[in-house]
Structure formats: structure tokens, C-alpha cells
Design a protein around this motif. Structure first.
Motif, mmCIF file in Angstrom:
data_model
loop_
_atom_site.group_PDB
_atom_site.id
_atom_site.type_symbol
_atom_site.label_atom_id
_atom_site.label_comp_id
_atom_site.label_asym_id
_atom_site.label_seq_id
_atom_site.Cartn_x
_atom_site.Cartn_y
_atom_site.Cartn_z
ATOM 1 N N VAL A 1 2.164 -1.134 -1.374
ATOM 2 C CA VAL A 1 1.949 -1.817 0.076
ATOM 3 C C VAL A 1 2.655 -2.943 0.257
ATOM 4 O O VAL A 1 3.050 -3.683 -0.527
ATOM 5 N N SER A 2 2.451 -3.443 1.683
ATOM 6 C CA SER A 2 2.987 -4.795 1.916
ATOM 7 C C SER A 2 2.218 -5.736 1.713
ATOM 8 O O SER A 2 0.885 -5.479 1.139
ATOM 9 N N ASN A 3 2.692 -7.263 1.937
ATOM 10 C CA ASN A 3 1.960 -8.295 1.440
ATOM 11 C C ASN A 3 0.656 -8.482 2.446
ATOM 12 O O ASN A 3 -0.154 -9.418 2.290
ATOM 13 N N ALA A 4 0.752 -7.713 3.499
ATOM 14 C CA ALA A 4 -0.385 -8.062 4.520
ATOM 15 C C ALA A 4 -1.893 -7.696 4.180
ATOM 16 O O ALA A 4 -1.831 -6.602 3.316
ATOM 17 N N CYS A 5 -2.537 -8.522 4.537
ATOM 18 C CA CYS A 5 -3.847 -8.600 4.092
ATOM 19 C C CYS A 5 -4.899 -7.726 5.112
ATOM 20 O O CYS A 5 -5.565 -8.037 5.980
ATOM 21 N N VAL A 6 -4.515 -6.283 4.813
ATOM 22 C CA VAL A 6 -5.072 -5.258 5.895
ATOM 23 C C VAL A 6 -5.676 -4.175 4.900
ATOM 24 O O VAL A 6 -5.602 -4.087 3.689
ATOM 25 N N PRO A 7 -6.667 -3.267 5.730
ATOM 26 C CA PRO A 7 -7.287 -2.135 4.928
ATOM 27 C C PRO A 7 -6.022 -1.195 4.271
ATOM 28 O O PRO A 7 -5.149 -1.116 4.984
ATOM 29 N N ILE A 8 -6.339 -0.617 3.203
ATOM 30 C CA ILE A 8 -5.389 0.104 2.318
ATOM 31 C C ILE A 8 -5.836 1.484 1.965
ATOM 32 O O ILE A 8 -7.086 1.506 1.902
ATOM 33 N N SER A 9 -5.146 2.609 2.277
ATOM 34 C CA SER A 9 -5.663 4.001 1.548
ATOM 35 C C SER A 9 -4.869 4.217 0.082
ATOM 36 O O SER A 9 -3.990 3.835 -0.118
ATOM 37 N N SER A 10 -5.814 4.584 -0.641
ATOM 38 C CA SER A 10 -5.631 4.856 -1.769
ATOM 39 C C SER A 10 -4.931 6.369 -1.906
ATOM 40 O O SER A 10 -5.168 7.072 -1.473
ATOM 41 N N PRO A 11 -3.777 6.333 -2.732
ATOM 42 C CA PRO A 11 -2.953 7.514 -2.564
ATOM 43 C C PRO A 11 -3.519 8.708 -3.351
ATOM 44 O O PRO A 11 -3.135 9.855 -3.307
ATOM 45 N N GLY A 12 -4.493 8.585 -4.549
ATOM 46 C CA GLY A 12 -5.287 9.547 -4.967
ATOM 47 C C GLY A 12 -4.475 9.980 -6.356
ATOM 48 O O GLY A 12 -3.555 9.185 -6.758
ATOM 49 N N GLY A 13 -4.740 10.932 -7.167
ATOM 50 C CA GLY A 13 -4.373 11.124 -8.450
ATOM 51 C C GLY A 13 -5.253 10.357 -9.438
ATOM 52 O O GLY A 13 -5.917 9.919 -9.379
ATOM 53 N N TYR A 14 -4.303 10.738 -10.641
ATOM 54 C CA TYR A 14 -5.032 9.889 -11.883
ATOM 55 C C TYR A 14 -6.435 10.367 -11.995
ATOM 56 O O TYR A 14 -7.300 9.506 -12.640
ATOM 57 N N VAL A 15 -6.815 11.434 -11.895
ATOM 58 C CA VAL A 15 -8.402 11.961 -12.254
ATOM 59 C C VAL A 15 -8.651 11.930 -13.476
ATOM 60 O O VAL A 15 -9.832 11.437 -13.880
ATOM 61 N N GLY A 16 -7.615 12.126 -14.283
ATOM 62 C CA GLY A 16 -7.793 12.054 -15.902
ATOM 63 C C GLY A 16 -8.105 10.720 -16.331
ATOM 64 O O GLY A 16 -9.149 10.442 -17.260
ATOM 65 N N SER B 1 -8.135 -12.253 -7.262
ATOM 66 C CA SER B 1 -7.574 -10.923 -7.032
ATOM 67 C C SER B 1 -6.767 -11.448 -5.796
ATOM 68 O O SER B 1 -6.764 -12.587 -5.065
ATOM 69 N N THR B 2 -5.550 -10.488 -5.540
ATOM 70 C CA THR B 2 -5.030 -10.788 -4.447
ATOM 71 C C THR B 2 -5.777 -9.859 -3.092
ATOM 72 O O THR B 2 -6.683 -9.054 -3.574
ATOM 73 N N CYS B 3 -5.577 -10.164 -2.087
ATOM 74 C CA CYS B 3 -6.271 -9.493 -1.003
ATOM 75 C C CYS B 3 -5.788 -7.996 -1.013
ATOM 76 O O CYS B 3 -6.679 -7.166 -0.167
ATOM 77 N N ALA B 4 -5.120 -7.479 -1.657
ATOM 78 C CA ALA B 4 -5.124 -5.859 -1.805
ATOM 79 C C ALA B 4 -6.169 -5.231 -2.312
ATOM 80 O O ALA B 4 -6.626 -4.328 -1.993
ATOM 81 N N MET B 5 -6.895 -5.900 -3.224
ATOM 82 C CA MET B 5 -8.265 -5.709 -3.662
ATOM 83 C C MET B 5 -9.224 -5.300 -2.637
ATOM 84 O O MET B 5 -9.887 -4.434 -2.558
ATOM 85 N N VAL B 6 -9.316 -6.451 -1.676
ATOM 86 C CA VAL B 6 -10.140 -6.272 -0.550
ATOM 87 C C VAL B 6 -9.748 -5.092 0.397
ATOM 88 O O VAL B 6 -10.513 -4.256 0.730
ATOM 89 N N GLY B 7 -8.465 -4.795 0.591
ATOM 90 C CA GLY B 7 -7.938 -3.946 1.388
ATOM 91 C C GLY B 7 -8.144 -2.551 1.033
ATOM 92 O O GLY B 7 -8.507 -1.645 1.648
ATOM 93 N N GLU B 8 -8.095 -2.413 -0.321
ATOM 94 C CA GLU B 8 -8.316 -1.134 -0.746
ATOM 95 C C GLU B 8 -9.877 -0.649 -0.724
ATOM 96 O O GLU B 8 -10.352 0.354 -0.443
ATOM 97 N N ASN B 9 -10.795 -1.651 -0.866
ATOM 98 C CA ASN B 9 -11.899 -1.374 -0.832
ATOM 99 C C ASN B 9 -12.652 -1.241 0.667
ATOM 100 O O ASN B 9 -13.771 -0.829 0.892
ATOM 101 N N ASN B 10 -11.777 -1.575 1.501
ATOM 102 C CA ASN B 10 -12.021 -1.569 2.964
ATOM 103 C C ASN B 10 -12.229 -0.050 3.256
ATOM 104 O O ASN B 10 -12.776 0.235 4.233
#
Length: 586
Positions: free
Chosen positions: A135-150, A188-197
């Protein structure tokens, strides 16, 4: 568990997930108060993945003095790992294999956060993990791409392997973007908050962090890359509770201004001990085009610091920076062509901490300490083995700078839980005192603080605060009973510093014994000002007072750092004046 539902991505299912999170049984949450373990604390060894994502030299070093815990997916993977490590000459007794569904080599990000709960029990925190949003450096909501189930299933197997409680944290907490001080501060960077949004508002996520992690001081800063995973461990690293190592990129680089802005925020923050952070900058030049070396993406493992190297001239300076910032640690560099600016040594390793560790913490004395009759050292010493500390081996060791011999003082209980203290003798202004602490418990564990002592130690310099006391004492003699009148003048000549002053009277009675009390109270004295007060001291007609009693008036500088903020612990210079009064029975 809750995160298993996260493959569902429709808005309706997100609503269901939030309801499921709210319905998690209370037993899933660790008992408060909780603290997440910091990287520099005692560790059993290191967790890595097979197939490897690290060089042979690093694997050998990790297993040299500590245990190596290898995540393997299936018996074939384990057999291949065993064969390879045997061919490298690694002691098989130093390696243990954990069968799990691992699929990648980044245990830092999806692996086990470790904590101690309010009962003192070691446990594993298991957050949600759904890949790496780019993602960019913007502090905005983020969608997780998925995967890494194992990979998301690894923590349950690790907890089972160590017979540890597993706490399923109902939020994202990607390890490379969550660093801690071992007390109650997280970064944390704000990406942490963005993903949890995707699940929580920022306020809700911060409440979860406080309740589940004990992270009541959560420093969320700006993301620094134009585009990337935005993990904080690629540009910052806590070296201890009060020291932050921060990347210094070239001034033209995209991260430069953002890192400097983050530093301004961190400069206004205070440590768990109420002081500003000490900031150490590490020069991070380019290794390919605009890509810069991620030296902060290193691992502290017990008394070693393991640093990625990028085969550039800046590597040697990076080693020197770590050595200067962490005296006594063995700093070892690992050059490799597969380290990246956003993914290096720290990302691909994770410590397994000692569940029965012996831990020492201490608010080190300020760099400059005013003259005093003694300097009190207070420490928390916690034996998680519950075997009991060995009283005669709880010590503070001190010496004057330049001396070769350490002087030992026994730390004694101060009345608090797991807290101990000792008074180092006062020294003349201008002297520098070096010191460290040591402890042992009945489990056979022993520790020092700093952990590399005596090669590493703390120090402070005794300064003359200019505090003076004047006493006027009258009458000089009299027939009991009588009242002696005192006046005290406390001066603060130091320019630029307001001081916090207290006055005390001690009376050595003629008939033996002594009494004492604070009389002048606490007051702030502005630079260049004085504080004058007076009081009367009554001497009753008692046979024990016949003879000469000595009255000593003490002034004490109790200014802490930062100045003029509570709780005003005793911190410094003392000065005194005295007079004698002869009393006799009529």
C-alpha cells in the motif's frame, strides 16, 4: 477460531466476524495485567522456517549458543532439514523440529507474539494473518490480500509444542509492524490501524491492544514508503526501554522526510520511566538504485546482535553504530544477496523466550546527578520460575570511572512486589560512577543488567547543583523547657533550571537518640532565586535532653527529570548546616 472465518470477505460476513469476535469466550483473553516480551529479554533460542530464507552462516550462529526451533511441514521437510544441518556441522542437540503447516519463511510476521499475563504465566498471542497488503503511505483503511492460510495455523502448533496457552487475538498484529518495550509501549506505522479498520475503528483497536497486550501507550506513526508493506522494523528498532535506533536515509530518498516527521512525534513521547527517548541514528545508504540498507531489521538474541549486511561500504559503519549503542554485545554481520530493504534478517527470525526467565528491570539514574550523601538504586527482580531469588546474590556493583575493581552492595527488599534497593555512597562533584546489577535464583538462572555486564554498564556523573543552606539558631542555650527558633535559606543559582527543594531538621538529642522531620516542605525555586522559611522547635523539660543537642538542617534537591512534574522522587543534592543548643534542667 475466529480468524478461520476471515477467508469470507463479503460485507455480510464481515458483520458476522465482528459479532463472532465479540462473542469470544473470556478465557481467550490473557489475565491482566499483560505485558508483551521485548526482544532483549532472556530467550531459549530462535524460531525459523524450512525451507530456509536465511544464509547458512546465520543458521550456524543461531545454533551456536542457543536453541534453534525449526518449523517444518511434513516428515520429508524435517528429514531434509536434518540432513542439511548435519552436513553443516550443527550440533543436533541444539535443534528441535516443530511439525506444522508452515508455508513461508517470515515467522516474524505471522509467528507467536509472546507475553506474560497477570498470573505470571507465559503464553502465545495468535493474531489474524491474511498476507501482506502492498500500500501507499496514506493512513487509510486497508484490505488484506488473503492467502498464507498454512502460516496462520502455525501458532496453534507452536503453543501445543511448548504446552503454552494460546490466546486468539481478534485483530491483525503483523509482527514486523509491532515492536514493544517490554513494559506497556508499542510502536507501529498507521498501516496497522488501516488493516484493522476491516474489523475495528482505531479507538476499538487501541482498546483491544490495551486489554489484550497491555499496550496502553501505543505510538502509531506515519508509514514511510511511497508503496510497500510499511513495516516499522525496516526503519526503527527499540534497543532497550529508553533507546530507539532509527534509520538515516539519504536526504533525497522518499523515506527521509517521513522518518524525520515521525522522529518529531517520538521526541515528544516519554519512556516507561517518564523520560525522553534516546535516539540513535544509523546511516542506511543505497545498495541498489534507490533501495537502501535495512540495518534496523536485525535481531537481538540474548547477548548478540545479528545484523543484515548488503555488501556495501556502509556495512562496517552499521556494525560500529550497533557496537557503540550496545556496549558488550557481540555484534555480527551477515552479508547476503537476498536481504531486501523491506525484508531482511528480523523478518525471517523470531525469538522463543524463556518462560521461566529471571528478569531485572531498573530506571537507570539520570546522566547528571546532583551531589548527595548516597544514590539509591531501585530494581525489579522477577523470577518466573518461582523458585525464589537468592538474597545474597542480589547485588549492585559500582566503581568510579577509571577504576578496575567493582564494589558490591546487597540489594534488599524495599517493601514493593519483587522490588529491591541499595544505596551507593555519595561522591564528589565531577566524579563519574559506573554500575550494574546482578541476580540469581534457585532454578540456576543468573542475570545482570545490562545483560552484557560488566562489559556493558550504566553510568552517571555527579554534579554540583549549587544548593546551599544557612541556619540561624537561637537561643544557643537555655533552661528547659524552651523554644528554639530556626530559619533556613535554600538557594538555587543554576541558570535555566527550576528546582524542587525540600528542607529537613534532624536533632541528635543530648541524652541519646534522634528525631527528624521535614519542615520546609516542598517548593519550586526559580533559577537564581532563594527560599527562606522558619519554624520553632520545642524542647520539653525532660531529663534526657539535659546537655547539648545538635540541630542539623538539611536542604535537598528533589528535582526529577523532567523537572517539576510529579511524583517528585528524591533525586539529588543535599547541603546542610548545623548548630548546637545546650539545655539544662532548672
Amino acid at each position: 477460531m475466529f480468524r478461520r472465518y476471515l477467508a469470507l470477505t463479503t460485507p455480510t460476513m464481515l458483520t458476522v466476524m465482528i459479532l463472532l469476535a465479540a462473542a469470544l469466550p473470556a478465557a481467550a483473553q490473557p489475565a491482566p495485567p499483560v505485558r508483551v516480551i521485548a526482544e532483549w529479554e532472556p530467550a531459549l533460542g530462535t524460531l525459523i522456517s524450512w525451507p530456509l530464507g536465511i544464509p547458512q552462516a546465520l543458521v550456524r550462529e543461531l545454533a551456536e549458543d542457543d536453541m534453534l526451533y525449526v518449523l517444518v511441514n511434513g516428515s520429508g521437510a524435517e528429514s531434509s532439514a536434518r540432513s542439511t544441518f548435519n552436513s553443516w556441522g550443527i550440533d543436533p542437540a541444539r535443534v528441535e523440529y516443530i511439525q506444522t503447516s508452515v508455508g513461508s519463511h517470515w515467522p516474524r510476521d505471522w509467528g507467536p507474539h509472546q507475553l506474560f499475563d497477570g498470573n505470571g504465566d507465559w503464553g502465545i498471542l495468535d493474531p489474524i494473518f491474511e498476507g501482506y497488503p502492498w500500500v501507499s503511505n496514506a493512513c487509510v483503511p486497508i484490505s488484506s490480500p488473503g492467502g498464507y492460510v498454512g502460516d496462520d495455523g502455525v501458532n496453534a502448533d507452536v503453543a501445543a509444542y511448548f504446552s503454552a496457552p494460546l490466546h486468539a487475538f481478534p485483530a491483525y498484529l503483523t509482527g514486523g509492524n509491532f515492536l514493544v518495550d517490554g513494559h506497556h509501549t508499542g510502536f507501529s506505522t498507521c498501516a496497522m490501524v488501516g488493516e484493522n479498520n476491516q474489523l475495528w475503528t482505531e479507538a476499538q483497536f487501541r482498546t483491544l491492544a490495551a486489554d489484550w497486550l497491555g499496550t496502553t501507550d501505543y505510538q502509531v506513526v506515519e508509514s514511510t514508503e511511497n508503496n510497500g508493506i510499511q513495516h516499522i522494523d525496516c526503519w526503527m528498532k527499540p534497543l532497550d526501554e529508553e533507546t530507539l535506533l532509527v534509520k538515516l536515509p539519504p536526504t533525497w530518498h522518499e523515506e527521509y522526510d517521513r522518518i524525520e516527521a515521525n522522529l518529531a512525534q517520538l521526541a515528544s513521547a516519554t519512556t516507561c520511566y517518564g523520560r525522553p527517548y534516546s535516539i540513535v541514528r544509523i546511516d542506511c545508504p543505497t545498495y541498489s538504485g534507490s533501495r537502501i540498507a535495512a540495518y534496523t531489521n536485525s535481531l537481538i538474541l540474548n547477548k548478540k546482535v545479528l545484523v543484515p549486511q548488503f555488501n556495501i561500504p556502509g556495512d562496517s559503519q552499521a556494525i560500529a553504530t550497533f557496537q557503540a549503542a550496545m556496549p558488550g554485545y557481540e555484534v555480527i554481520g551477515f552479508p547476503w544477496g537476498s536481504w531486501y530493504y523491506y525484508d531482511a534478517l528480523h523478518c525471517r527470525t523470531r525469538a522463543v523466550f524463556d518462560p521461566q526467565m529471571l528478569r531485572i528491570t531498573h530506571r537507570r539514574l539520570d546522566t547528571d546527578v546532583p551531589q548527595a550523601s548516597g544514590h539509591t538504586v531501585t530494581a525489579m527482580i522477577d523470577d518466573r520460575s518461582e523458585s525464589g531469588v537468592i538474597a545474597g546474590q542480589l547485588k549492585v556493583w559500582w566503581r568510579l570511572a577509571g577504576a578496575s575493581t567493582w564494589n558490591g552492595l546487597t540489594l534488599i527488599p524495599d517493601g514493593g512486589i519483587d522490588t529491591y534497593e541499595a544505596d551507593m555512597p555519595g561522591q564528589a562533584a565531577g566524579q563519574t560512577v559506573e554500575y550494574y546489577l546482578s541476580a540469581a535464583d534457585n532454578s540456576g538462572r543468573s542475570e545482570t543488567l545490562p545483560r552484557t555486564a560488566p562489559a556493558g554498564f550504566y553510568s552517571f556523573t555527579v554534579i554540583d547543583s549549587g544548593l546551599t543552606v544557612e541556619i540561624n539558631c537561637a537561643p544557643e542555650a537555655g533552661t528547659l523547657p524552651f523554644t528554639a527558633a530556626f530559619s533556613v535559606r535554600l538557594d538555587n543559582p543554576q541558570a535555566g533550571l527550576a528546582r524542587r527543594i525540600a528542607g529537613r531538621v534532624d536533632i541528635q538529642l543530648a541524652g541519646g537518640g534522634s528525631v527528624g522531620s521535614w519542615r520546609a516542605g516542598f517548593t519550586n525555586i526559580a533559577p537564581g532565586a532563594s527560599f527562606i522559611t522558619g519554624w520553632n522547635q520545642n524542647l520539653p523539660a525532660a531529663a534526657g535532653l539535659v546537655g547539648t543537642s545538635v540541630f542539623t538542617i538539611h536542604g535537598m534537591d528533589v528535582t526529577p527529570a523532567p523537572y517539576n512534574l510529579p511524583p517528585y522522587p528524591p533525586a539529588g543534592a543535599a547541603a546542610s548546616d548545623s548548630c548546637s543548643i545546650a539545655g539544662y534542667a532548672p
